[in-house]
Structures are given as structure tokens and as C-alpha cells.
Design an enzyme around this catalytic site. Structure first.
Site, PDB file in Angstrom:
ATOM      1  N   LYS A 200       0.864  -1.177   0.000  1.00  0.00           N
ATOM      2  CA  LYS A 200       0.000   0.000   0.000  1.00  0.00           C
ATOM      3  C   LYS A 200       0.903   1.229   0.000  1.00  0.00           C
ATOM      4  O   LYS A 200       1.406   1.667   1.030  1.00  0.00           O
ATOM      5  CB  LYS A 200      -0.905   0.036   1.239  1.00  0.00           C
ATOM      6  CG  LYS A 200      -2.012   1.056   1.041  1.00  0.00           C
ATOM      7  CD  LYS A 200      -2.460   1.739   2.310  1.00  0.00           C
ATOM      8  CE  LYS A 200      -1.743   2.978   2.670  1.00  0.00           C
ATOM      9  NZ  LYS A 200      -1.784   4.099   1.718  1.00  0.00           N
ATOM     10  N   GLU A 276      10.019   1.751  10.487  1.00  0.00           N
ATOM     11  CA  GLU A 276      10.989   2.840  10.343  1.00  0.00           C
ATOM     12  C   GLU A 276      10.194   4.141  10.411  1.00  0.00           C
ATOM     13  O   GLU A 276       9.394   4.428   9.522  1.00  0.00           O
ATOM     14  CB  GLU A 276      11.724   2.722   9.013  1.00  0.00           C
ATOM     15  CG  GLU A 276      12.583   1.464   8.966  1.00  0.00           C
ATOM     16  CD  GLU A 276      13.210   1.224   7.596  1.00  0.00           C
ATOM     17  OE1 GLU A 276      13.652   0.101   7.360  1.00  0.00           O
ATOM     18  OE2 GLU A 276      13.226   2.155   6.782  1.00  0.00           O
ATOM     19  N   CYS A 310      13.628  11.191   6.202  1.00  0.00           N
ATOM     20  CA  CYS A 310      13.568  10.954   7.650  1.00  0.00           C
ATOM     21  C   CYS A 310      14.919  11.181   8.311  1.00  0.00           C
ATOM     22  O   CYS A 310      14.989  11.433   9.494  1.00  0.00           O
ATOM     23  CB  CYS A 310      13.110   9.531   7.902  1.00  0.00           C
ATOM     24  SG  CYS A 310      14.169   8.342   7.076  1.00  0.00           S
ATOM     25  N   GLU A 412       9.329  16.903  14.877  1.00  0.00           N
ATOM     26  CA  GLU A 412       9.738  16.712  13.484  1.00  0.00           C
ATOM     27  C   GLU A 412       8.900  17.628  12.584  1.00  0.00           C
ATOM     28  O   GLU A 412       7.674  17.612  12.638  1.00  0.00           O
ATOM     29  CB  GLU A 412       9.506  15.256  13.071  1.00  0.00           C
ATOM     30  CG  GLU A 412       9.932  14.972  11.644  1.00  0.00           C
ATOM     31  CD  GLU A 412       9.595  13.546  11.190  1.00  0.00           C
ATOM     32  OE1 GLU A 412       8.429  13.130  11.337  1.00  0.00           O
ATOM     33  OE2 GLU A 412      10.500  12.869  10.694  1.00  0.00           O
TER      34      GLU A 412
HETATM   35  P1  NAD Z   1       2.335   8.620   7.253  1.00  0.00           P
HETATM   36  O1  NAD Z   1       2.601   7.859   8.494  1.00  0.00           O
HETATM   37  O2  NAD Z   1       1.315   9.676   7.265  1.00  0.00           O
HETATM   38  O3  NAD Z   1       1.899   7.636   6.074  1.00  0.00           O
HETATM   39  C1  NAD Z   1       2.693   6.528   5.703  1.00  0.00           C
HETATM   40  C2  NAD Z   1       1.797   5.460   5.123  1.00  0.00           C
HETATM   41  O4  NAD Z   1       0.945   4.951   6.132  1.00  0.00           O
HETATM   42  C3  NAD Z   1       0.898   5.943   4.000  1.00  0.00           C
HETATM   43  O5  NAD Z   1       0.842   4.930   3.017  1.00  0.00           O
HETATM   44  C4  NAD Z   1      -0.429   6.118   4.702  1.00  0.00           C
HETATM   45  O6  NAD Z   1      -1.549   5.999   3.857  1.00  0.00           O
HETATM   46  C5  NAD Z   1      -0.402   4.966   5.688  1.00  0.00           C
HETATM   47  N1  NAD Z   1      -1.258   5.121   6.852  1.00  0.00           N
HETATM   48  C6  NAD Z   1      -1.623   6.262   7.482  1.00  0.00           C
HETATM   49  N2  NAD Z   1      -2.398   5.973   8.547  1.00  0.00           N
HETATM   50  C7  NAD Z   1      -2.533   4.632   8.604  1.00  0.00           C
HETATM   51  C8  NAD Z   1      -3.201   3.732   9.470  1.00  0.00           C
HETATM   52  N3  NAD Z   1      -3.903   4.157  10.530  1.00  0.00           N
HETATM   53  N4  NAD Z   1      -3.121   2.406   9.216  1.00  0.00           N
HETATM   54  C9  NAD Z   1      -2.400   1.957   8.173  1.00  0.00           C
HETATM   55  N5  NAD Z   1      -1.749   2.751   7.306  1.00  0.00           N
HETATM   56  C10 NAD Z   1      -1.794   4.079   7.518  1.00  0.00           C
HETATM   57  O7  NAD Z   1       3.752   9.173   6.793  1.00  0.00           O
HETATM   58  P2  NAD Z   1       4.056  10.133   5.566  1.00  0.00           P
HETATM   59  O8  NAD Z   1       3.497  11.472   5.901  1.00  0.00           O
HETATM   60  O9  NAD Z   1       3.655   9.444   4.319  1.00  0.00           O
HETATM   61  O10 NAD Z   1       5.652  10.188   5.593  1.00  0.00           O
HETATM   62  C11 NAD Z   1       6.377  11.104   6.367  1.00  0.00           C
HETATM   63  C12 NAD Z   1       6.795  10.463   7.673  1.00  0.00           C
HETATM   64  O11 NAD Z   1       7.480   9.252   7.439  1.00  0.00           O
HETATM   65  C13 NAD Z   1       7.754  11.310   8.470  1.00  0.00           C
HETATM   66  O12 NAD Z   1       7.447  11.226   9.826  1.00  0.00           O
HETATM   67  C14 NAD Z   1       9.094  10.647   8.230  1.00  0.00           C
HETATM   68  O13 NAD Z   1      10.075  10.865   9.204  1.00  0.00           O
HETATM   69  C15 NAD Z   1       8.700   9.214   8.160  1.00  0.00           C
HETATM   70  N6  NAD Z   1       9.687   8.437   7.426  1.00  0.00           N
HETATM   71  C16 NAD Z   1      10.528   7.606   8.129  1.00  0.00           C
HETATM   72  C17 NAD Z   1      11.500   6.890   7.459  1.00  0.00           C
HETATM   73  C18 NAD Z   1      12.472   5.993   8.167  1.00  0.00           C
HETATM   74  O14 NAD Z   1      13.159   5.227   7.497  1.00  0.00           O
HETATM   75  N7  NAD Z   1      12.562   6.036   9.481  1.00  0.00           N
HETATM   76  C19 NAD Z   1      11.602   6.981   6.089  1.00  0.00           C
HETATM   77  C20 NAD Z   1      10.734   7.830   5.410  1.00  0.00           C
HETATM   78  C21 NAD Z   1       9.764   8.544   6.102  1.00  0.00           C
HETATM   79  C1  6OH Z   2      13.850   8.147   4.984  1.00  0.00           C
HETATM   80  O1  6OH Z   2      13.210   9.058   4.501  1.00  0.00           O
HETATM   81  C2  6OH Z   2      14.938   7.492   4.333  1.00  0.00           C
HETATM   82  C3  6OH Z   2      15.173   6.201   4.557  1.00  0.00           C
HETATM   83  C4  6OH Z   2      16.211   5.553   3.858  1.00  0.00           C
HETATM   84  C5  6OH Z   2      16.289   4.221   3.770  1.00  0.00           C
HETATM   85  O2  6OH Z   2      15.415   3.401   4.299  1.00  0.00           O
HETATM   86  C6  6OH Z   2      17.356   3.609   3.038  1.00  0.00           C
HETATM   87  O3  6OH Z   2      17.310   2.392   2.908  1.00  0.00           O
HETATM   88  O4  6OH Z   2      18.295   4.304   2.582  1.00  0.00           O
END
Ligand code: NAD
Ligand code: 6OH
Length: 508
Positions: A200, A276, A310, A412
Site C-alpha cells: 500500500k 521505520e 527521515c 519533526e
Molecule cells: P504517514 O505515516 O502519514 O503515512 C505513511 C503510510 O501509512 C501511508 O501509506 C499512509 O496511507 C499509511 N497510513 C496512514 N495511517 C494509517 C493507518 N492508521 N493504518 C495503516 N496505514 C496508515 O507518513 P508520511 O506522511 O507518508 O511520511 C512522512 C513520515 O514518514 C515522516 O514522519 C518521516 O520521518 C517518516 N519516514 C521515516 C523513514 C524511516 O526510514 N525512518 C523513512 C521515510 C519517512
Molecule cells: C527516509 O526518509 C529514508 C530512509 C532511507 C532508507 O530506508 C534507506 O534504505 O536508505
């Protein structure tokens, strides 16, 4: 399905076209059991560079999510379940080949969805997607098995060895910032271990996950092994997938709050999770750093992908001895960024992902003022005088002068913004870096090798870079501490998450 050839041949049109209501540019459908399928409901896919609708996306219904999960389960009993590791790995290499064959198409689809600069998509997102398949294909072939010889009570021996089996059906839920990179980072090891997946992607960025289905077909991945269901989180596909009784594990990248909601949803069916999540990452710049290298590195770490990685540094701590010189140098870097159309090779600052996210980032710019920050540069929006004014650009922004307890230093933001604070000692820098509930990443800039190692080992995060940032070896553990995640992926860590290990104990 996405007409890949059309995306590749119409990039400029895709990015600039204004679509009258009801007039569709393209349709993005679900991919279930090897077929692209439409549904009853659609939502708009918006180009962040100018706010135009570039596609209508089918939102999967609950029964379509059920079909996808059942197709995945069924596929495990078919050809896919019988393939040996060597052949599975060969097919994953073919997926990488198929991505590379459609390179421009993936690049155009990714930049149309995200607005990111073409240079970034072509250098980072798409090559990493292919690399993810190659690395995990090779890792699974090379993976050894644990074995122990045990002395039994009567003095005989027993041999223990573990065998690796797939978990089954894996739900893969991913965000919008690096859509293809982060999706394939999870799909590739899941398939390498013999699982079937229901993916998804984020509702903001549905295109490349769908295009990947075409690459899977090209590569001979049997139907049902890779499924895509489009939609939202609560009350939609995300929720249907996470609470599904027949989904065996959930792997998720996204916000920490969403991770918490998913944990609740999977609790009744006790699914393993790999998360993550978000970050509020620190960078520490010592006075003995290579100054030019540190300024360039931090500029990347703050502004790459418009700060929507992230791993980006939103908290920058600089030795007081070089504080003002560093602030001035980073200000110059920020002001020299080139916010432009994604398809312009000179663009190195794209828009934020959506109007809603822009509102969030601008609300933090406002909050910083209210919290008493000194604005070094930025703090607002650009005026382009063309259609980009309908897009979601914000100025790269630097603040100083906030208390460490300020919300802008604690929360964040996920935009092109950082706060720079001075420190007077190594201990103080470490304490400030660690004063957060997150624990994803950090970077340290020093030419003192001993200090680099010493400080790196004191930071409570999943990855600490010394004199570099976002340098990734895909065999290494990747993940976060605290609110930044659960578990580690990468190399053997991914293989262990996506496998069920069965220890066999044989009396000799
Ligand atoms: P988000 O959590 O809003 O959404 C991520 C995914 O989860 C989307 O596909 C969304 O539709 C789905 N989702 C939302 N609510 C849900 C629920 N209740 N049940 C199941 N699925 C659900 O995140 P975003 O806004 O798309 O991305 C930005 C965030 O992601 C930031 O906080 C960023 O730090 C984090 N991020 C972390 C990493 C990492 O590797 N640690 C990498 C990339 C992004
Ligand atoms: C977050 O936005 C970036 C994550 C990066 C990875 O998961 C990767 O494998 O480099």
C-alpha cells in the site's frame, strides 16, 4: 494501469498540463493477482510543482484488499512457493533489469508524483530501487544458517540447525518522500525470502508502485506475489490491511503516530512488525572539522528532497568557536538553492509534497517566530510569477536562538529547515543531541578520528555518520531507537525479519 510509454514521452505535458474537471490525464489502478483492476472510488493524484491533477487513482475497497491478500496466499502455494533460492534470486535480478529498462519512465512517474528534482530521482530514487532488488537477491543466496552441536544429558550429541521459511503474506505500507526507494527496500527482501506481498503505497505517490507491477510482470514474478492496493490509512486500505487476519506481518515506514496506530491494529492478530519512523536528527560540527566539507554536508542533510527525508538534520549543533562563520556559510548555501520545475536539470529544491504538508511546515515557521527564534534566512514562500505559485514550494529556512525545549527543536517538521545552536564542550553537544524522544540518525563532523569514534558511540540512534551523511551500505543494520522505530532492516537483518526460522534439533 499506467501507460508507461505515455509518461516517458510526455513529461513536460504531465508536469504542466492543467486538467479541466472530469478530464482525466491518466488512471492508476490497483494490481491484484496479476491484473490491473479498477474500482468504484477514485481520488486525485496531484503534482506538487503546480497543484494540477495528473491522475485519478482507484481506491481499493475492503473486498479488493481481501482479494489481494487471498491472491498472495494462493501464490505462496503455487510456482513461487516451489522455487529454490537460486531461481528466486535470478527473478529479482530480472526485476532490477526491468526497472533499469524503464529507467526514464520511473524517473518521470516519481517526479510527477513528488515534484522532486529530476537530478535527485535519477541519481537516488530509481537506481536505489534496482539496487535494492540486486542486493537482497545476492544476500539471500549468500545467507548461511546457524548451527550448534549440543551435548545431551546422557553424553551423546545433538545437532541444531535453523532453516529459513517465508513468513507468508506481508503487508508493506510506505510513505511519499522516497516512494519507490522505500517500497523496494521492503518488497525486495520480502520476496527474496519467498513471501508474497500486498503493498500500500502512500496516497500521495501511487505511480511508481504501480509501474513496478509492470516490471514484476516483465521479470516473470508469478501473479499474486506482488499486489498493490491504493488508498488511505484509517477507514481505508491501510487499516484493512493491518487488521487482516490473513496478513502474517506488517512492515511500515512513516510517521511515529501512524506506527502507534498500526501497532494497535495488528495486536489482536499478533503480527510481527518492522517500523521505520520519524526523526529529529542532530548534526554536531566540531571546530576541528573540514569546514567546507561540513558546510556542504550539512546543506545536503538539511535541504535534500526539500528536507523530506527521515534522516535529514533539523537540529544542528556547532562549536561556538566557529558558530557565526558556520551560520553565515549555511545561509549562503540555502540562498543559492535553485527552486525550479522538477524536469529542469538545474533545479535542486523541489516543492513539498502537498498543500496540507505545506500548511504544516509554514505553521512551524510561524511557531518559530512565536517561540522567539532569530530568522537567519527564509521563513516564507517564493513568488515565481508562474504556475509554480500554485504548487507547494517553501523557502529553505534557518533559525538560531531557540531554547532547546522549544517545540520547533523538539518536533519533526519534515521540511527544508533547521535550527542551529552553539555548544561549548563535547559533553554538552552529546547531551543536546541525545535530548530527544526520537533516535534515528546523527552526523558528526570532525577531523579528530578518536573524537569521531568516541562521540559516535555515545549518540542514541540507529545510525551515526562521521564526516558524511546518507551514505548507505545496504548490508548494514538500518532503523531507529525510541520513537524512530522498531527493529532493523538491511542485509541479514531484513532476511531475519522476513523469514520464520525453524530450528531443527537432531539427536545424533
Ligand atoms: P504517514 O505515516 O502519514 O503515512 C505513511 C503510510 O501509512 C501511508 O501509506 C499512509 O496511507 C499509511 N497510513 C496512514 N495511517 C494509517 C493507518 N492508521 N493504518 C495503516 N496505514 C496508515 O507518513 P508520511 O506522511 O507518508 O511520511 C512522512 C513520515 O514518514 C515522516 O514522519 C518521516 O520521518 C517518516 N519516514 C521515516 C523513514 C524511516 O526510514 N525512518 C523513512 C521515510 C519517512
Ligand atoms: C527516509 O526518509 C529514508 C530512509 C532511507 C532508507 O530506508 C534507506 O534504505 O536508505
Amino acid at each position: 494501469m499506467i501507460d508507461g510509454a505515455r509518461i516517458a514521452s510526455l513529461p513536460a505535458a504531465l508536469l504542466r498540463l492543467r486538467v479541466p474537471a472530469g478530464d482525466l490525464v491518466k488512471r492508476i489502478q490497483n494490481y491484484i493477482d496479476g491484473r490491473f483492476v479498477a474500482g468504484d472510488r477514485e481520488f486525485a493524484d496531484v503534482n506538487p510543482a503546480d497543484g494540477t491533477v495528473i491522475a485519478q487513482v482507484t481506491e481499493a475497497s475492503e473486498s479488493q484488499v481481501n482479494e489481494a491478500v487471498h491472491a498472495a496466499r494462493y501464490a505462496l502455494r503455487g510456482e513461487w512457493g516451489r522455487l529454490g533460492v537460486r531461481e528466486r534470486a535470478a527473478r529479482l535480478h530480472r526485476v532490477a533489469d526491468a526497472i533499469e529498462k524503464r529507467f526514464d519512465c520511473f524517473v518521470q512517474a516519481e517526479i510527477a508524483d513528488t515534484g522532486k528534482p529530476i537530478s535527485l530521482a535519477a541519481k537516488l530514487d530509481v537506481p536505489r530501487a534496482a539496487a535494492n532488488f540486486r542486493v537482497f537477491a545476492d544476500s539471500v543466496k549468500m545467507a548461511g544458517l546457524e548451527s550448534f552441536q549440543t551435548e545431551t544429558l546422557d553424553g551423546a550429541n545433538a545437532l541444531n540447525y535453523a532453516v529459513r521459511k517465508p513468513l507468508g503474506v506481508v503487508g508493506v505500507i510506505t510513505p511519499w518522500n522516497l516512494p519507490l526507494l522505500l517500497l523496494t527496500w521492503k518488497v525486495a527482501p520480502a520476496l527474496a525470502c519467498g513471501n508474497a506481498v500486498v503493498a500500500k503505497p502512500s496516497e500521495e505517490t501511487p505511480a511508481t508502485a504501480t509501474l513496478l507491477a509492470e516490471a514484476m510482470q516483465d521479470a516473470g514474478i508469478p501473479k499474486g506475489v506482488y499486489n498493490v492496493v491504493h488508498g488511505f490509512g484509517p477507514g481505508s486500505t491501510g487499516e484493512f490491511l493491518t487488521r487482516h487476519i490473513d496478513v502474517d506481518a506488517v512492515t511500515f515506514t512513516g510517521e511515529s503516530g501512524t506506527g502507534a496506530a498500526i501497532m494497535k491494529a495488528v495486536a489482536p492478530t499478533v503480527k510481527p512488525v518492522s517500523f521505520e519512523l520519524g526523526g529529529k536528527n542532530a548534526a554536531i560540527i566540531f571546530s576541528d572539522c573540514d569546514f567546507a566539507e561540513a558546510v556542504s554536508g550539512i546543506s545536503e542533510a538539511v535541504f535534500l528532497n526539500t528536507g523530506q527525508v527521515c534522516l535529514c538534520s533539523e537540529r544542528v549543533y556547532v562549536d561556538r568557536k566557529i558558530f557565526s562563520a558556520f551560520v553565515d556559510a549555511l545561509k549562503k548555501k540555502a540562498e543559492n538553492l535553485n527552486p525550479g520545475w522538477p524536469n529542469d536539470a538545474n533545479t535542486n529544491l523541489g516543492p513539498l509534497i502537498s498543500a496540507q504538508h505545506r500548511e504544516k511546515v509554514l505553521s512551524y515557521y510561524q511557531l518559530a517566530r512565536e517561540e522567539g527564534a532569530t530568522l537567519v534566512t527564509g521563513g516564507g514562500v517564493f513568488k515565481f510569477g508562474d504556475n509554480r505559485d500554485n504548487g507547494f514550494y517553501v523557502q529553505p529556512t534557518i533559525y538560531t536562538g531557540l531554547a532547546e525545549s522549544a517545540r520547533c527543536v523538539k518536533e519533526e517538521i519534515f521540511g527544508p529547515v533547521c535550527h542551529i545552536a552553539p555548544f561549548d564542550s563535547e559533553e554538552e553537544a552529546v547531551a543536546m543531541a541525545n535530548d530527544t524522544k526520537y533516535g534515528l540518525a546523527a552526523s558528526i563532523w570532525t577531523t579528530n578520528l578518536k573524537r569521531g569514534h568516541r562521540v559516535a558511540q555515545q549518540i542514541n540512534v540507529g545510525i551515526t555518520w562521521v564526516n558524511c551523511w546518507f551514505l548507505r551500505d545496504l548490508r548494514t543494520p538500518f532503523g531507529g531507537a525510541g520513537l524512530s522505530g522498531i527493529g532493523r532492516e538491511g542485509g541479514m537483518h531484513s532476511l531475519n525479519f522476513y523469514s520464520e526460522l525453524n530450528n531443527i534439533c537432531v539427536r545424533l
